[in-house]
Structure formats: structure tokens, C-alpha cells
Design a protein around this motif. Structure first.
Motif: not given
Lengths: 500, 431
Positions: A89-90, A92-93, A96, B282-283, B286-287, B290
Motif C-alpha cells: 500500500l502507498e 504516505r497514505f 496518514l 484515497p491512494v 494522496t499521491k 503530494f
């Protein structure tokens, strides 16, 4: 020292048990600590900045909810978040979201934007990471990095058997001169990570080797823990360093040998390409350039110029102290390197300017993005009161002090990414009483310092890990996986030497 | 004395280079470096670079706004907002020209990039106005004339810098020039209306009659929206509304939020809402958030760093203090200089940012010595630069708008010159 009675007085203040809050009193305690390096530790908030008097959390918040429940919830959220990152999974996501969940659960939603704001404006990180990445983008644009990689890899191919442990030891040595783990990782990483990948080392292994060396700063008398311990033990910082020197050297040798063994055992040291390893060339965005016919020595040396400048002007060496008392900053070294690279490769200054800023911007979105997300996550843990509870437990448990002194800071650092806060707290609170546990305070303080530093070298959320992982185009968790065994082995060895 | 002359020469050369379309950041960085070297203080350069690149007040305001803008772009909310505002407009053709300007102005508050706003609004509005018989140049000029609505956007580098200098919040800075800017916008709209009437540019024109060459302008490469989703259309303005509603001086929310929301908080809420409403991954959000922040760091903070370094060079050369002394002697000229300096530079170079940032760094901190408030002087430079850009034939927004109309950008600049100069005078007199 602002606090009456100095560090000892402060330590007594912290250890002294307090009764329940009386009517009219705040239901929580404020712990102001000013460290020798002008760092402020307030509650669990440690600010690294020169404007650190800032009131961003100077007051520990009242604890809410059931502490036990919060601890369990925090553990679950942490495991789920790191599990999700491991599953791809990403990053940063995931961080957060975990931070948000913890902040909401502890009824302190404001902790989320506060931590976001604090992390996104941390001058110490911005001013080191972004210029390095801007310089890296220019080196890629001018093709200098390809010349360097070829120059380094050609002879390395001949002695490539020891490439991985060699990188660990080289980073360790450089980290003594550049004591910031993140700055050292960035400066060494832009040279060594691409070169090792080009030599066929698995990208994650290459980055792990660098990360494994980023605790050389324990030999730097400017690292804040050395003066803190020196003050408690009433000796000079150099005495502290000599006190743990043998243990630390054994420790780094163990790390190098185990890294070598892991690379061999899992066949990570040859025959890999970034594609095969599934690495996304993050900031670099490598294009398929035609292979170089021969190396231009001048071009090949440019990428190392900033690093050489940083080491040569380091105030520890005293070569340039007459006219540069504090040495060059990372920004200055990178600006000089960029300018030199532009002149030697005769590249258009417009292109170089654009690429430099693009590189900085890209690094902001990616590297600072992860640092922001990690900061938010840690703030969630703080809001949940877990970190505080952990430190309290440390202070309360006396019998297993050497063990807890080492592994307490270490484990917490793995989760949090920086061992400084917990090490400072431990050293101030417990180390003055070392004699009661049959230890010298130098040894106990050093254990906490080295434990925290070792933990950082296997933490997937440490800034240094994020930077080298970005350079290698892999997930920071991959680095943590590879470094866990060497770091634990080194920690056990150091504990036995110093604590025995 | 030598340093003063050298600084003057370097300054002139720097701004000539910017006018000659040398990359702005390069020109400012090089100018600052030369002055720092001449004054034998090269560390002034790196110190200024360091300070500008880590200024928390700028970073924490500009980057979240741009991250939010990137998310709005990707989720398509921006297009819904544009369509919602332009659709009713086309029914009131008598006042089409001024109304187009005002609508662009309002949209520019939410989509604060002048070029981006022109592209988003122009692609809808300019062809529609041309179809209604308006001269293509007038249609494009009307849209272009609205592209300084960004003076109400907290994401521009200027309010953050002025806020720092004047020790206020960003919203207070914008609030301080709100009346002047509203009056000026109405003036611009009125003058455009008069121009369109007087020169008979508001009816019975076809692109052919006006000699416009539409072959070069590319059609919109995105499908037109079938209908407006009202909720989507409102998302881009949510953070702005939140900021205004929680503004402490209005006292609506002082009980629960004594200091109001920060820009970061407003943008995070807006992003979360946009994500939920458009049901975007949401991924991905988020990307994009940023990425938008990183892009803004390179471009917006990049230019702030360069301007800061340039001023650092001037300071190292010791000319700032001299300049302030000179300006103290001619107090009354300071507002004029502050407004029309950035204005002229913006007309010539297509962006007043460099000049306004330099002025606000160097002169505005001393505003009190000239008998003017720092926030007012800073706003003058900011709004002056923005107005100048709205009549600059070389600005990106002008070139984009002229492209939609198939005409030379100079046709637009010609039509916008009078309204913009009048507006600048009005703003100067009010502030």
C-alpha cells in the motif's frame, strides 16, 4: 541551564513520584528540558529546530479514554499500518490514515494538522534533503552520475565480493563526519546506491547496506547524547566516546559481517537489475542511455565533490576552521557542486536551474511527503499516550536496566524513526541512578544512545531509510527487513560488553 | 560607492534578462550571486537561500493550497465549477463582456494560477462569446482581464510573504485589500463594458470578419460536461469558505476555534471532502496532493527562494539600507513606486512576481518609516503586479486566451491597458 539544579535536578524532578492532581491544578505535568544543543523536549515532543521555542505542543495534553484500550488500539493500528505497507500500500497514505485514526480515537484531532504542519516545515530536513536531491537531478541531467558509476563499478566488479560490507563500513565512517543520519544517507546514497545497483546488487540490499552504516554518529562528539551523558557522568564527551568505542567497533563489524552473510545467503549481491527487483526508479526516472565508451574522470568526480567538501571542511578536521569556522552547510556544498557540474559539462544554466528546482520539488512531494506522513503517524501515537506510557514503564522497571536501556530505545526507535526523544528521556531520568544498578553512568547512557541509533538503522520510518529507499526506488520496509537481524545482533553484543 | 553602482547595474541587468525571457529563477539567483561575490560575502547567498527555502510561514500556506488545487484538477471538480458559473452567463448577453470578466475573476480565486484559470474558463467562455457575436479579441480580453482574482487566493506567494513581514495571518492580509480590489474589479468591468460599446465590439462580429485564425487553436481535448454536478462544483470553494467563516474577526466560530482554521486545515478538509464526494481512490488523492505540493515547491517556492537570494545579494552589497534612506526622503513616491514598479515589470515580463516579491522583501518591512502600513504597501506591490500581468502580451494567460480567439496577444493587451491602469490608480488611492 534554565532548570534549577541542572540536569540532575531535572532528572530528580522527572523521577519524583507525583500525587494525584489537586483541585485547580492542571491534570497533567509539563516537562520542560533544554538540551545542551538547544533542543527542547517538552512532554514527548522533541523539536530539532533553531526556532524550537515555538509553542506547538508545549503542554502535555490530558490523557483521555482508557489508557489500556488506547495501548491496544495503538498496537493494532501500528501492526495494520505496517502490514499494509508491507503488502504494497502507498506508504504516505497508510501512515496518514493510521495517524488520523489514532488522533481521532484519542479525541485529539488537532494533533493531525499540527504534526502535518510541523513536519512539512522542518527546516533541518528541508535544507538538507532538498538540495541533495536537486543536485542529484542535475547530476543525472548532465550525465555525471553515469561517469561516476562506471568509474566506481569497473574496479568494484573485481573486488565486488565485499561490496556490501564495504558500503556499510564506508557509510559508518562518513557518518562520523556528517553526523546527521538523513544528511549522510542522502550524500553517500546518491553516489553509492546507483553504483551498487549497477554492479548487480539488489536495490533494496544496496540501500540497506547504507542504512546499516548510519549510526557512525555515535563517534561524533557533537551528537547531542555524548555531551548529555558526559554531563551526567561529569567527564568530557571524548571520554564517553572512548568508553563505548570498543563495543561500537565490535558492533559495526558484526553488522558488516551479517550484512555480507545476508546478501550471500539470499543471493542479493549479484545478477540483479532494478527491473528484476521491481524497483521504481523514484526520483531518478532513469532513461535508457547508451552505455559509456570510456570514463571522463573529471565528470566522474563531480558527484563526489559536495561530499568531499563536507568532509574536508568539517570542523572536526580543523583544515578550514580559520575561515569557515563551522564548515560548509549541505546546501552550500550542493550549490558548489551544481555550479561546478554546470561549468565542466557546459550545460545551459537555464536547464540546470530548472532541473535543480524540479529535483527539489520532486523530493518534497516524495521524500518530505513520507516524512510528513511518518510525523503524523507518530503524533497519533503520542496523542494516544503510548509513547509516554512506554517511557514510564522504562523508568519503573529497574532490575533489567541494561536490557531495557538498550532495547527500550531501540524498539521505540524502530516504530518512531528517531531515537533521540526516548534516549534523551531515558538518559535524563534513569542514567543518573546507574550506580544503583551496578553500572557506570557512561555505560548505561551509551547503551541507550547506541540502542536508539541501531533501532534507527532498521526503522522503515526513519528519514535516512526513506531517503535511501527513494534513491533505490524500493519500499523502506524492504530495508528494515534486511537490517533487522544485524542490528539486533549488534545490540546484544554491545549490551553484553557494556552491561556485563 | 562602487558597490552601489555595481548593484544598480546588476539589478538592471537582472530585470532586463527577465524581460528578455531568461528563466526568472536563474536570473535572480545569478544576480544575487554576483552581488554576494562582489561584496566578498558569498555566504550571504547561501544564507538567504537557506532562509527562504525553509520559511515555515510560506511553506505551510502555499504548498497545501497547491496540493488541494492538484486534487481538484484530477477529480474534475474544477470543470464543474467553471461550467456552473459560465452557463447562466451566456443568457445575459447585454452585459456579457463585463460579466465574463467578473466570472473569471471569481473563478480565479479558486483556481489561482492565471494560466490555468484562463485555460479552464477560456475553453468554455471564449468560443461561446464569439458565437454570441462578440469580437474574438474582446471576448479573450474580457476573460484575460479577470485573471487577477488570485489576489484573493491564499495560495499565492505574496500574501504569505506580506503576512510574514506585517506579522499578520494570510487571511488578514487578503482582508486588508479586499475593498480596494473589489472596487478595482468593478472599475475594470465597467471600463471593458464601455470599450466594448464604444468601439462596437459587442455584437455582429464573426471570427472571419475579425481576421482571427482559429486553425491554430486546439479544441478542448476533454469531453464537454453533460450537466453540472452542484456538489462537485462547490468543492473547490469549500476551503476558502471555511477560511472566511472561521476568520476570528467575524467571531462566528471563536468559541470552538479561537484562532480560526489554518490554511493547511482548510485544505485538508477540502481534499477529504472532494475525495469522498467524487469517490476517488484515497491512494490516488494522496499521491496527487503530494505531487501538487512538490510541484509548487519547485515553481512557487523556487521563485521565492530566487527572489530572497537576490535581495540577500543586495543586502550584502549594503544598498538596501541606502535605498531605504533615499525612499524616506521621497515618502510620497513610495506607494507609486510600490504599485507601478511591479506593474511595469509585469507588463514587460509577463509576471510581476519577481518584482513584487523583491519589493516586499526589501522595502515593505520599512513601511512604517514611509508613513504607510506594511500590509498596505505589500498589497500594493502584489495587486500592482497582478494588474500588470493582466495587460501583459507576454504572460502565459494572455497567450492562452489569444490562442482561443485565434488572434495576436497584443490585441488583448491593447484592450486591457486602460482598465488595468485605472484599476491600479484606484487601488493605490484607496490603500
Amino acid at each position: 541551564m534554565v532548570f534549577p539544579g541542572g540536569l540532575r535536578g531535572l532528572a530528580r524532578h522527572l523521577v519524583k513520584p507525583r500525587g494525584p492532581a489537586r483541585a485547580g491544578e492542571l491534570p497533567f505535568v509539563i516537562h520542560p528540558i533544554q538540551c545542551p544543543n538547544n533542543l527542547w523536549l517538552v512532554g514527548e515532543h522533541l523539536c530539532y529546530e533553531k526556532d524550537c521555542g515555538r509553542d506547538w505542543g508545549g503542554v502535555a495534553r490530558p490523557e483521555r479514554g482508557n489508557p489500556m484500550l488506547m495501548n491496544v488500539l495503538a498496537a493494532v493500528v501500528t501492526v495494520v499500518a505496517f502490514g499494509a505497507i508491507l503488502r504494497g500500500l502507498e506508504v504516505r497514505f497508510a501512515l496518514l490514515t493510521a495517524g488520523l485514526v489514532l488522533a481521532v480515537a484519542s479525541g485529539n484531532l488537532a494533533a493531525f494538522p499540527e504534526a502535518f504542519m510541523r513536519s512539512m516545515t522542518t527546516a533541518g530536513l528541508i535544507s538538507v534533503i532538498l538540495p541533495v536531491m536537486g543536485f542529484a537531478a542535475v547530476m543525472e541531467l548532465t550525465g555525471c552520475d553515469r561517469h561516476l558509476v562506471k568509474m566506481v563499478t569497473d574496479p568494484l566488479m573485481k573486488m565486488r565480493a565485499v561490496l556490501v560490507p564495504g558500503a556499510v563500513l564506508a557509510t559508518f565512517l562518513i557518518n562520523i563526519a556528517i553526523p546527521s543520519a538523513a544528511g549522510c544517507a542522502a550524500a553517500v546514497g546518491i553516489v553509492l546506491v546507483p553504483a551498487m545497483i549497477a554492479a548487480g546488487v539488489h536495490p533494496a540490499m544496496a540501500a540497506s547496506a547504507l542504512l546499516a552504516g548510519t549510526w557512525g554518529s555515535v563517534f561524533n562528539p557533537g551528537l547531542m547524547h555524548n555531551p548529555v551523558i558526559a554531563k551526567i557522568a561529569n567527564v568530557s564527551p571524548m571520554d564517553v566516546i572512548f568508553g563505548h568505542m570498543r563495543a561500537s567497533i565490535v558492533g559495526i563489524l558484526i553488522v558488516a559481517v551479517l550484512s555480507f552473510a545476508i546478501a550471500k545467503a539470499f543471493k542479493q549481491d549479484r545478477g540483479w537489475t532494478p527491473e528484476k527487483a521491481g524497483a521504481t526508479q523514484g526520483g531518478a526516472g532513469k532513461k535508457q542511455a547508451p552505455p559509456l565508451e570510456r570514463v571522463n574522470l573529471l565528470w566522474a568526480l563531480i558527484p563526489t565533490v559536495p561530499l568531499v567538501l563536507l568532509v574536508l571542511t568539517s570542523d572536526r578536521l580543523g583544515l578550514t576552521t580559520a575561515w569557515l569556522p563551522k564548515g560548509l552547510t549541505v546546501l552550500e556544498a550542493m550549490a558548489i557542486g551544481t555550479l561546478l557540474g554546470m561549468l565542466i559539462t557546459w550545460t545551459s544554466p537555464e536547464t540546470v536551474t530548472k532541473r535543480f528546482f524540479e529535483g527539489m520539488g520532486h523530493a518534497y512531494g516524495l521524500v518530505m511527503g513520507i516524512i510528513i506522513a511518518a510525523g503524523v503517524f507518530i503524533a497519533g501515537l503520542e496523542a494516544a499516550g503510548v509513547i509516554k506510557a512506554f517511557i514510564e514503564t522504562l523508568k519503573a522497571t529497574k532490575s533489567a536496566v541494561p536490557f531495557i536501556g538498550t532495547f527500550g530505545p531501540m524498539l521505540l526507535t524502530v516504530v518512531v524513526g528517531s531515537g533521540d526523544a526516548v534516549t534523551v528521556a531515558f538518559n535524563n531520568a534513569v542514567t543518573p541512578q546507574a550506580a544503583q544498578f551496578g553500572m557506570t553512568s557512561i555505560n548505561l547512557g551509551s547503551l541507550a544512545m547506541i540502542g536508539g541509533a541501531l533501532g534507527r538503522s532498521m526503522s522503515p520510518v526513519a528519514a535516512a531509510a526513506i531517503i535511501v529507499a527513494g534513491l533505490a526506488g524500493v519500499n523502506p520496509v524492504e530495508l528494515a527487513k534486511r537490517n533487522a537481524v544485524p542490528m539486533f545482533a549488534a545490540a546484544v553484543a554491545i549490551m553484553l560488553i557494556l552491561g556485563g | 560607492m562602487f558597490l552601489n553602482i555595481a548593484a544598480a547595474v546588476v539589478t538592471v541587468l537582472t530585470f532586463v534578462a527577465i524581460i528578455r525571457r531568461v528563466e526568472t529563477r536563474l536570473a535572480l539567483l545569478a544576480g544575487g550571486l554576483i552581488m554576494a561575490l562582489l561584496s566578498l560575502n558569498p555566504q550571504a547567498w547561501s544564507t538567504a537561500f537557506f532562509n527562504s527555502m525553509t520559511t515555515a510561514g510560506l511553506i505551510s500556506v502555499i504548498l497545501p493550497v497547491m496540493g488541494f488545487a492538484a486534487v481538484m484538477d484530477v477529480t474534475g471538480c474544477n470543470r464543474h465549477l467553471v461550467k456552473m458559473l459560465t452557463d447562466p452567463l451566456l443568457r445575459v448577453r447585454a452585459v456579457l463582456v463585463p460579466a465574463a470578466m467578473l466570472v473569471t475573476y471569481v473563478i480565479n480565486i479558486a483556481i489561482s494560477s492565471a494560466a490555468g484559470c484562463t485555460a479552464a474558463v477560456g475553453v468554455v467562455l471564449i468560443p461561446a462569446m464569439m458565437a454570441a457575436g462578440i469580437h474574438p479579441a474582446m471576448a479573450a480580453a474580457a476573460v484575460f482581464a479577470g485573471t487577477w482574482g488570485s489576489v484573493f487566493s491564499p495560495g499565492s506567494p505574496h500574501p504569505a510573504l506580506i503576512a510574514k513581514v506585517a506579522n499578520l495571518t494570510v487571511v488578514e492580509v487578503i482582508y486588508a485589500h479586499a475593498w480596494a480590489s473589489i472596487v478595482a474589479a468593478i472599475l475594470v468591468a465597467a471600463i471593458l463594458f464601455a470599450e466594448a460599446k464604444f468601439f462596437r465590439q459587442d455584437r455582429d462580429w464573426t471570427p472571419e470578419k475579425a481576421g482571427s485564425d482559429l486553425s491554430k487553436s486546439k479544441g478542448a481535448n476533454q469531453q464537454p460536461l453533460e450537466k453540472v454536478n452542484l456538489v462537485y462544483a462547490l468543492i473547490p470553494v469549500v476551503p476558502l469558505l471555511l477560511l472566511i467563516l472561521t476568520f476570528p474577526q467575524f467571531g462566528i466560530t471563536t468559541k470552538i476555534l479561537p484562532k480560526g482554521l489554518t490554511v493547511l486545515e482548510a485544505m485538508l478538509i477540502g481534499t477529504a471532502l472532494g475525495m469522498v464526494v467524487t469517490w476517488t481512490s484515497p491512494v490516488k488523492v494522496t499521491k496527487d496532493f503530494f505531487d501538487g505540493m512538490g510541484h509548487a515547491y519547485a515553481s512557487v517556492i523556487g521563485i521565492i527562494i530566487a527572489a530572497g537570494v537576490f535581495i540577500g545579494g543586495l543586502q550584502a552589497a549594503g544598498v538596501i539600507a541606502g535605498l531605504i534612506e533615499v525612499l524616506k526622503g521621497v515618502k510620497s513616491a513610495v506607494p507609486v513606486l510600490g504599485t507601478f514598479g511591479p506593474f511595469l515589470l509585469a507588463v514587460l515580463s509577463g509576471s510581476g512576481d519577481a518584482a513584487a516579491l523583491a519589493f516586499n522583501n526589501a522595502v515593505t518591512p520599512h513601511a512604517a518609516e514611509f508613513g504607510i502600513r506594511a500590509v498596505d504597501l505589500g498589497n500594493l506591490a502584489w495587486v500592482g503586479g497582478a494588474l500588470g500581468r493582466s495587460m501583459s502580451p507576454v504572460s502565459a494567460a494572455c497567450i492562452i486566451a489569444a490562442g482561443f480567439a485565434g488572434l495576436s496577444p497584443f490585441e488583448l493587451a491593447k484592450r486591457n491597458a486602460v482598465p488595468m491602469i485605472v484599476a491600479a490608480l484606484a487601488v493605490m488611492l484607496i490603500l
